[in-house]
Design a protein around this motif. Structure first.
Motif, PDB file in Angstrom:
ATOM      1  N   VAL A  42      34.701  72.141  61.977  1.00  0.00           N
ATOM      2  CA  VAL A  42      34.569  72.498  60.559  1.00  0.00           C
ATOM      3  C   VAL A  42      35.624  71.729  59.760  1.00  0.00           C
ATOM      4  CG1 VAL A  42      33.554  74.784  60.945  1.00  0.00           C
ATOM      5  CG2 VAL A  42      36.046  74.574  60.785  1.00  0.00           C
ATOM      6  N   CYS A  43      35.208  71.227  58.598  1.00  0.00           N
ATOM      7  CA  CYS A  43      36.102  70.428  57.753  1.00  0.00           C
ATOM      8  C   CYS A  43      36.258  71.104  56.394  1.00  0.00           C
ATOM      9  CB  CYS A  43      35.544  69.017  57.570  1.00  0.00           C
ATOM     10  SG  CYS A  43      35.270  68.128  59.113  1.00  0.00           S
ATOM     11  N   PRO A  44      37.188  72.045  56.295  1.00  0.00           N
ATOM     12  CA  PRO A  44      37.416  72.727  55.013  1.00  0.00           C
ATOM     13  C   PRO A  44      38.297  71.870  54.099  1.00  0.00           C
ATOM     14  CG  PRO A  44      38.813  73.676  56.724  1.00  0.00           C
ATOM     15  CD  PRO A  44      38.074  72.526  57.349  1.00  0.00           C
ATOM     16  N   PRO A  45      38.496  72.310  52.859  1.00  0.00           N
ATOM     17  CA  PRO A  45      39.398  71.563  51.981  1.00  0.00           C
ATOM     18  C   PRO A  45      40.847  71.651  52.486  1.00  0.00           C
ATOM     19  CG  PRO A  45      38.642  73.583  50.921  1.00  0.00           C
ATOM     20  CD  PRO A  45      37.889  73.462  52.198  1.00  0.00           C
ATOM     21  N   MET A  46      41.687  70.777  51.996  1.00  0.00           N
ATOM     22  CA  MET A  46      43.075  70.669  52.493  1.00  0.00           C
ATOM     23  C   MET A  46      43.820  72.010  52.481  1.00  0.00           C
ATOM     24  SD  MET A  46      43.821  67.531  53.388  1.00  0.00           S
ATOM     25  CE  MET A  46      43.221  65.850  53.145  1.00  0.00           C
ATOM     26  N   THR A  47      43.615  72.790  51.424  1.00  0.00           N
ATOM     27  CA  THR A  47      44.368  74.042  51.301  1.00  0.00           C
ATOM     28  C   THR A  47      43.978  75.057  52.368  1.00  0.00           C
ATOM     29  OG1 THR A  47      42.709  74.674  49.671  1.00  0.00           O
ATOM     30  CG2 THR A  47      44.851  73.939  48.819  1.00  0.00           C
ATOM     31  N   SER A  48      42.817  74.882  52.983  1.00  0.00           N
ATOM     32  CA  SER A  48      42.332  75.850  53.974  1.00  0.00           C
ATOM     33  C   SER A  48      42.497  75.367  55.415  1.00  0.00           C
ATOM     34  CB  SER A  48      40.845  76.138  53.736  1.00  0.00           C
ATOM     35  OG  SER A  48      40.661  76.943  52.603  1.00  0.00           O
ATOM     36  N   VAL A  53      42.582  76.468  61.204  1.00  0.00           N
ATOM     37  CA  VAL A  53      43.143  76.244  62.553  1.00  0.00           C
ATOM     38  C   VAL A  53      43.521  77.583  63.173  1.00  0.00           C
ATOM     39  CG1 VAL A  53      45.134  75.298  63.800  1.00  0.00           C
ATOM     40  CG2 VAL A  53      43.949  73.896  62.092  1.00  0.00           C
ATOM     41  N   ASP A  54      44.139  78.430  62.382  1.00  0.00           N
ATOM     42  CA  ASP A  54      44.568  79.744  62.883  1.00  0.00           C
ATOM     43  C   ASP A  54      43.349  80.594  63.267  1.00  0.00           C
ATOM     44  OD1 ASP A  54      46.418  81.828  63.348  1.00  0.00           O
ATOM     45  OD2 ASP A  54      45.800  82.732  61.437  1.00  0.00           O
ATOM     46  N   ALA A  55      42.374  80.656  62.378  1.00  0.00           N
ATOM     47  CA  ALA A  55      41.198  81.501  62.640  1.00  0.00           C
ATOM     48  C   ALA A  55      40.366  80.962  63.799  1.00  0.00           C
ATOM     49  CB  ALA A  55      40.335  81.583  61.372  1.00  0.00           C
ATOM     50  N   ALA A  56      40.426  79.657  64.016  1.00  0.00           N
ATOM     51  CA  ALA A  56      39.580  79.037  65.058  1.00  0.00           C
ATOM     52  C   ALA A  56      40.274  78.979  66.411  1.00  0.00           C
ATOM     53  CB  ALA A  56      39.180  77.627  64.624  1.00  0.00           C
ATOM     54  N   SER A  57      41.541  79.421  66.486  1.00  0.00           N
ATOM     55  CA  SER A  57      42.250  79.237  67.757  1.00  0.00           C
ATOM     56  C   SER A  57      41.551  80.035  68.857  1.00  0.00           C
ATOM     57  CB  SER A  57      43.728  79.600  67.624  1.00  0.00           C
ATOM     58  OG  SER A  57      43.871  80.971  67.666  1.00  0.00           O
ATOM     59  N   GLU A  58      41.397  79.406  69.987  1.00  0.00           N
ATOM     60  CA  GLU A  58      40.730  79.970  71.168  1.00  0.00           C
ATOM     61  C   GLU A  58      39.262  80.307  70.949  1.00  0.00           C
ATOM     62  OE1 GLU A  58      43.218  82.998  72.914  1.00  0.00           O
ATOM     63  OE2 GLU A  58      44.962  81.704  72.611  1.00  0.00           O
ATOM     64  N   THR A  59      38.633  79.650  69.986  1.00  0.00           N
ATOM     65  CA  THR A  59      37.194  79.869  69.779  1.00  0.00           C
ATOM     66  C   THR A  59      36.383  78.662  70.248  1.00  0.00           C
ATOM     67  OG1 THR A  59      37.200  78.811  67.621  1.00  0.00           O
ATOM     68  CG2 THR A  59      37.604  81.188  67.652  1.00  0.00           C
ATOM     69  N   MET A  84      50.848  64.590  59.064  1.00  0.00           N
ATOM     70  CA  MET A  84      50.864  65.931  58.461  1.00  0.00           C
ATOM     71  C   MET A  84      49.693  66.757  58.981  1.00  0.00           C
ATOM     72  SD  MET A  84      51.734  64.760  54.604  1.00  0.00           S
ATOM     73  CE  MET A  84      53.303  63.982  54.210  1.00  0.00           C
ATOM     74  N   LEU A  85      48.543  66.107  59.137  1.00  0.00           N
ATOM     75  CA  LEU A  85      47.362  66.811  59.648  1.00  0.00           C
ATOM     76  C   LEU A  85      47.569  67.187  61.115  1.00  0.00           C
ATOM     77  CD1 LEU A  85      44.619  64.577  57.989  1.00  0.00           C
ATOM     78  CD2 LEU A  85      45.359  66.861  57.266  1.00  0.00           C
ATOM     79  N   GLU A  86      48.073  66.252  61.891  1.00  0.00           N
ATOM     80  CA  GLU A  86      48.301  66.534  63.313  1.00  0.00           C
ATOM     81  C   GLU A  86      49.284  67.700  63.473  1.00  0.00           C
ATOM     82  OE1 GLU A  86      49.658  62.815  64.916  1.00  0.00           O
ATOM     83  OE2 GLU A  86      47.702  61.868  64.629  1.00  0.00           O
ATOM     84  N   ALA A  87      50.298  67.743  62.610  1.00  0.00           N
ATOM     85  CA  ALA A  87      51.364  68.753  62.747  1.00  0.00           C
ATOM     86  C   ALA A  87      50.848  70.175  62.547  1.00  0.00           C
ATOM     87  CB  ALA A  87      52.483  68.454  61.750  1.00  0.00           C
ATOM     88  N   ILE A  88      49.711  70.344  61.863  1.00  0.00           N
ATOM     89  CA  ILE A  88      49.194  71.707  61.672  1.00  0.00           C
ATOM     90  C   ILE A  88      47.989  71.991  62.577  1.00  0.00           C
ATOM     91  CG2 ILE A  88      50.100  71.985  59.327  1.00  0.00           C
ATOM     92  CD1 ILE A  88      47.190  71.453  58.322  1.00  0.00           C
ATOM     93  N   GLY A  89      47.716  71.103  63.518  1.00  0.00           N
ATOM     94  CA  GLY A  89      46.672  71.395  64.501  1.00  0.00           C
ATOM     95  C   GLY A  89      45.291  70.905  64.142  1.00  0.00           C
ATOM     96  N   VAL A  90      45.209  70.050  63.129  1.00  0.00           N
ATOM     97  CA  VAL A  90      43.913  69.442  62.799  1.00  0.00           C
ATOM     98  C   VAL A  90      43.577  68.407  63.877  1.00  0.00           C
ATOM     99  CG1 VAL A  90      42.775  67.912  61.106  1.00  0.00           C
ATOM    100  CG2 VAL A  90      44.139  69.863  60.335  1.00  0.00           C
ATOM    101  N   GLU A  91      42.308  68.316  64.254  1.00  0.00           N
ATOM    102  CA  GLU A  91      41.935  67.410  65.357  1.00  0.00           C
ATOM    103  C   GLU A  91      41.002  66.269  64.925  1.00  0.00           C
ATOM    104  OE1 GLU A  91      41.184  69.413  69.303  1.00  0.00           O
ATOM    105  OE2 GLU A  91      41.071  71.156  67.954  1.00  0.00           O
ATOM    106  N   TYR A  92      40.291  66.459  63.825  1.00  0.00           N
ATOM    107  CA  TYR A  92      39.320  65.448  63.378  1.00  0.00           C
ATOM    108  C   TYR A  92      39.608  65.086  61.923  1.00  0.00           C
ATOM    109  CZ  TYR A  92      36.334  66.479  67.428  1.00  0.00           C
ATOM    110  OH  TYR A  92      35.843  66.621  68.702  1.00  0.00           O
ATOM    111  N   VAL A  93      39.091  63.959  61.482  1.00  0.00           N
ATOM    112  CA  VAL A  93      39.183  63.646  60.056  1.00  0.00           C
ATOM    113  C   VAL A  93      37.984  62.785  59.640  1.00  0.00           C
ATOM    114  CG1 VAL A  93      40.694  61.598  60.412  1.00  0.00           C
ATOM    115  CG2 VAL A  93      40.673  62.774  58.204  1.00  0.00           C
TER     116      VAL A  93
END
Ligand code: PEP
Length: 253
Positions: A42-48, A53-59, A84-93
């Protein structure tokens, strides 16, 4: 390397953090227990992004950003870097979405700089490209798409090719309800793979996942993904509701 089947949702300028948490939870519930090889992104806007990442952990659901800048830091107001994206657990762009190109002036050169930057890090890039209506009607689809692939992938190191994901999105099919037929889309996917093969060799091109995007719905997702060179889908509007996005994930082979 085997091609990955990917179902990615581009939320565009939609969903607050609360709405993001809710949608990811609904998706998780609808996809729980599904035995599918498809990677769901899922690719939400930057603020989300962090919330997602938090809501999707272990899903098993991965999170992608919709844009990235090629510089790591500096005086680039409004931009974010891959670090910056990697540091918060984003995996795709997503890189080079048609709305970035047409509304925000992103060029093939920008797309290439973004891709080269992302490949220096850990994110999986989804490079978006596709022709506009006038180009299709003028019979220019092949030349335009070939040119976009060559420009986007210029100077990519051969050992980075297995990490590439390309999304073919005919611009006339995005958000319009008009979908390319599965056969039309597959023809362009073959052309894209052929262009990658010309650049990096057939074995490397065989490993690249090429997604289709443009008014993908639960009703057309399975016939699109049944085509030999369509390795998944990039979904806009239908990714904003858990029910329709989950139905598209279920349609993946
Ligand atoms: C998109 O924005 O990438 C897209 C394919 O949108 P839609 O599915 O709404 O056409």
């Amino acid at each position: 390397m085997a091609r990955r089947t990917i179902v990615a949702g581009n939320w565009k300028l939609n969903k607050t953090t609360d709405e993001t948490r809710q949608l990811v939870r609904e998706l998780r519930n609808k996809l729980a227990g599904l035995d599918s090889a498809a990677l769901v992104v899922v690719c939400p806007p930057m603020t989300s992004l962090e919330t997602a990442v938090d809501a999707a952990s272990e899903t098993g659901i991965a999170v992608g950003a919709q844009n990235v800048h090629w510089e790591s830091s500096g005086a680039f107001t409004g931009e974010v870097s891959r670090e910056m994206l990697e540091a918060i657990g984003v995996e795709y762009v997503l890189i080079g979405h048609s709305e970035r190109r047409t509304l925000f002036g992103e060029t093939d050169g920008d797309v290439n700089l973004k891709l080269l930057s992302v490949l220096r890090g850990a994110l999986t890039p989804i490079v978006c490209l596709g022709e506009v209506l006038e180009q299709r009607e003028a019979g220019e689809t092949e030349a335009v798409v070939r040119g976009q692939v060559r420009a986007a992938l210029a100077d990519v190191a051969p050992d980075h090719v297995p990490r590439l994901v390309v999304a073919y999105e005919p611009v006339w099919a995005i958000g319009t309800g008009k979908t390319a037929t599965s056969e039309m889309a597959n023809d362009v996917h073959r052309l894209i793979r052929g262009t990658i093969a010309d650049m990096f060799g057939g074995a490397a091109a065989d490993g690249v996942s090429i997604l289709y995007g443009g008014s993908v719905k639960p009703e057309n997702a399975d016939s699109l993904m049944a085509e030999s060179d369509i390795d998944g889908v990039l979904v806009g509007g239908a990714s904003l509701e858990a029910e329709s996005f989950a139905a598209i994930v279920r349609a993946a082979p």
